[in-house]
Design an enzyme around this catalytic site. Structure first.
Site, short mmCIF file in Angstrom:
data_model
loop_
_atom_site.label_atom_id
_atom_site.label_comp_id
_atom_site.label_asym_id
_atom_site.label_seq_id
_atom_site.Cartn_x
_atom_site.Cartn_y
_atom_site.Cartn_z
N LEU A 115 -0.98 7.25 8.60
CA LEU A 115 -2.10 6.32 8.70
C LEU A 115 -2.01 5.19 7.80
O LEU A 115 -2.73 4.67 6.77
CB LEU A 115 -3.61 7.06 8.38
CG LEU A 115 -4.03 8.27 9.38
CD1 LEU A 115 -5.20 9.04 8.63
CD2 LEU A 115 -4.00 7.83 10.66
N PRO A 116 -0.90 4.27 7.89
CA PRO A 116 -0.79 3.21 7.02
C PRO A 116 -1.86 2.41 7.27
O PRO A 116 -2.66 2.13 8.40
CB PRO A 116 0.49 2.40 7.86
CG PRO A 116 0.67 2.91 8.99
CD PRO A 116 0.05 4.29 9.17
N HIS A 117 -2.30 1.63 6.20
CA HIS A 117 -3.40 0.71 6.14
C HIS A 117 -3.46 -0.30 5.01
O HIS A 117 -2.64 -0.12 4.05
CB HIS A 117 -4.84 1.42 5.88
CG HIS A 117 -4.67 2.30 4.78
ND1 HIS A 117 -4.18 3.79 4.87
CD2 HIS A 117 -5.41 2.33 3.43
CE1 HIS A 117 -4.32 4.17 3.76
NE2 HIS A 117 -4.97 3.59 2.95
N ALA A 118 -3.98 -1.30 5.10
CA ALA A 118 -3.94 -2.50 4.01
C ALA A 118 -5.20 -3.34 4.33
O ALA A 118 -5.74 -3.34 5.39
CB ALA A 118 -2.71 -3.26 4.49
N ARG A 126 0.95 -1.16 0.11
CA ARG A 126 0.00 0.12 0.13
C ARG A 126 1.08 1.40 0.03
O ARG A 126 0.60 2.19 -0.75
CB ARG A 126 -0.83 0.09 1.15
CG ARG A 126 -1.57 1.42 1.50
CD ARG A 126 -2.68 1.91 0.27
NE ARG A 126 -2.94 3.29 0.57
CZ ARG A 126 -2.25 4.27 0.20
NH1 ARG A 126 -1.05 4.19 -0.16
NH2 ARG A 126 -2.67 5.54 0.37
#
Length: 154
Positions: free
Chosen positions: A64-67, A50
Site C-alpha cells: 500500500l504505497p502512499h504519498a 515515503r
C-alpha cells in the site's frame, strides 16, 4: 468513503513483470499523470520518500504505497496487479503482486488515514485477493475491488 470514489477504472493496470520497486513507482507515477493529471516525477519522488521511512508492503503479497502531494483536492488511488511478484521489503518478506497506491492532498489529515484503512481492510480479505489474482482484466479487477467494499458494508 467509498473505494469507487478513490479508484477510477482507468487507474487499474496489470503487468506481467516489473524489474524493481523503483520501476513500479515509475509506472504508478505514469498512471497518476495520465488518469489524475499529477506530475509523474513528483509522484515517484513522494512515493520513494515515503518508502524510505519504512516499507509499505503489508504482507500476504500486498503493498500500500502512499504519498501526500500538492495539487490534489481529494485522495485518489491506483491499483496494479503483477503477474510475477517482486521483492518489496514486506513485513512478512513475501514478494508483492497486489499494489494499491494512494495519493493524498498535503492537508488531507483524517481522509488519508480513512482511505488507507479502507484499502487495507479490503485487501486483508483473502477471498478478494484470490479474485484479484485470478483475473487479468482491469475492468474486472476494478469491479472486484469496488464490489468487495460494497459487500463488506452490507
Amino acid at each position: 468513503m467509498q473505494l469507487s470514489s478513490l479508484l477510477k477504472p482507468e487507474a487499474v493496470r496489470v503487468f506481467g513483470t516489473m524489474s524493481s520497486k523503483k520501476r513500479l513507482f515509475q509506472e504508478l507515477g505514469e498512471v497518476a499523470h495520465v488518469v489524475y493529471g499529477l506530475s509523474a516525477n513528483e509522484v515517484v519522488d513522494a512515493l520513494q520518500e515515503r518508502e524510505s521511512l519504512g516499507p509499505t508492503g503489508v504482507g500476504h503479497g500486498v503493498a500500500l504505497p502512499h504519498a501526500r502531494l500538492a495539487g490534489l483536492d481529494k485522495v485518489k488511488g491506483a491499483f496494479i496487479r503483477l503477474e510475477k511478484p517482486i521483492d518489496f521489503g514486506a513485513v512478512d518478506r513475501m514478494p508483492v503482486d497486489l499494489i494499491f497506491a494512494l495519493f493524498a492532498p498535503l492537508d488531507s489529515g483524517v481522509d488519508h488515514l480513512k482511505a488507507l484503512a479502507l484499502v487495507s481492510r479490503t485487501l486483508r480479505d483473502a477471498t478478494v485477493c484470490g479474485k484479484l489474482r485470478a483475473n487479468s482484466d482491469p475492468a474486472t479487477l476494478h469491479a472486484v475491488l469496488t464490489e468487495a467494499q460494497a459487500s463488506q458494508a452490507a
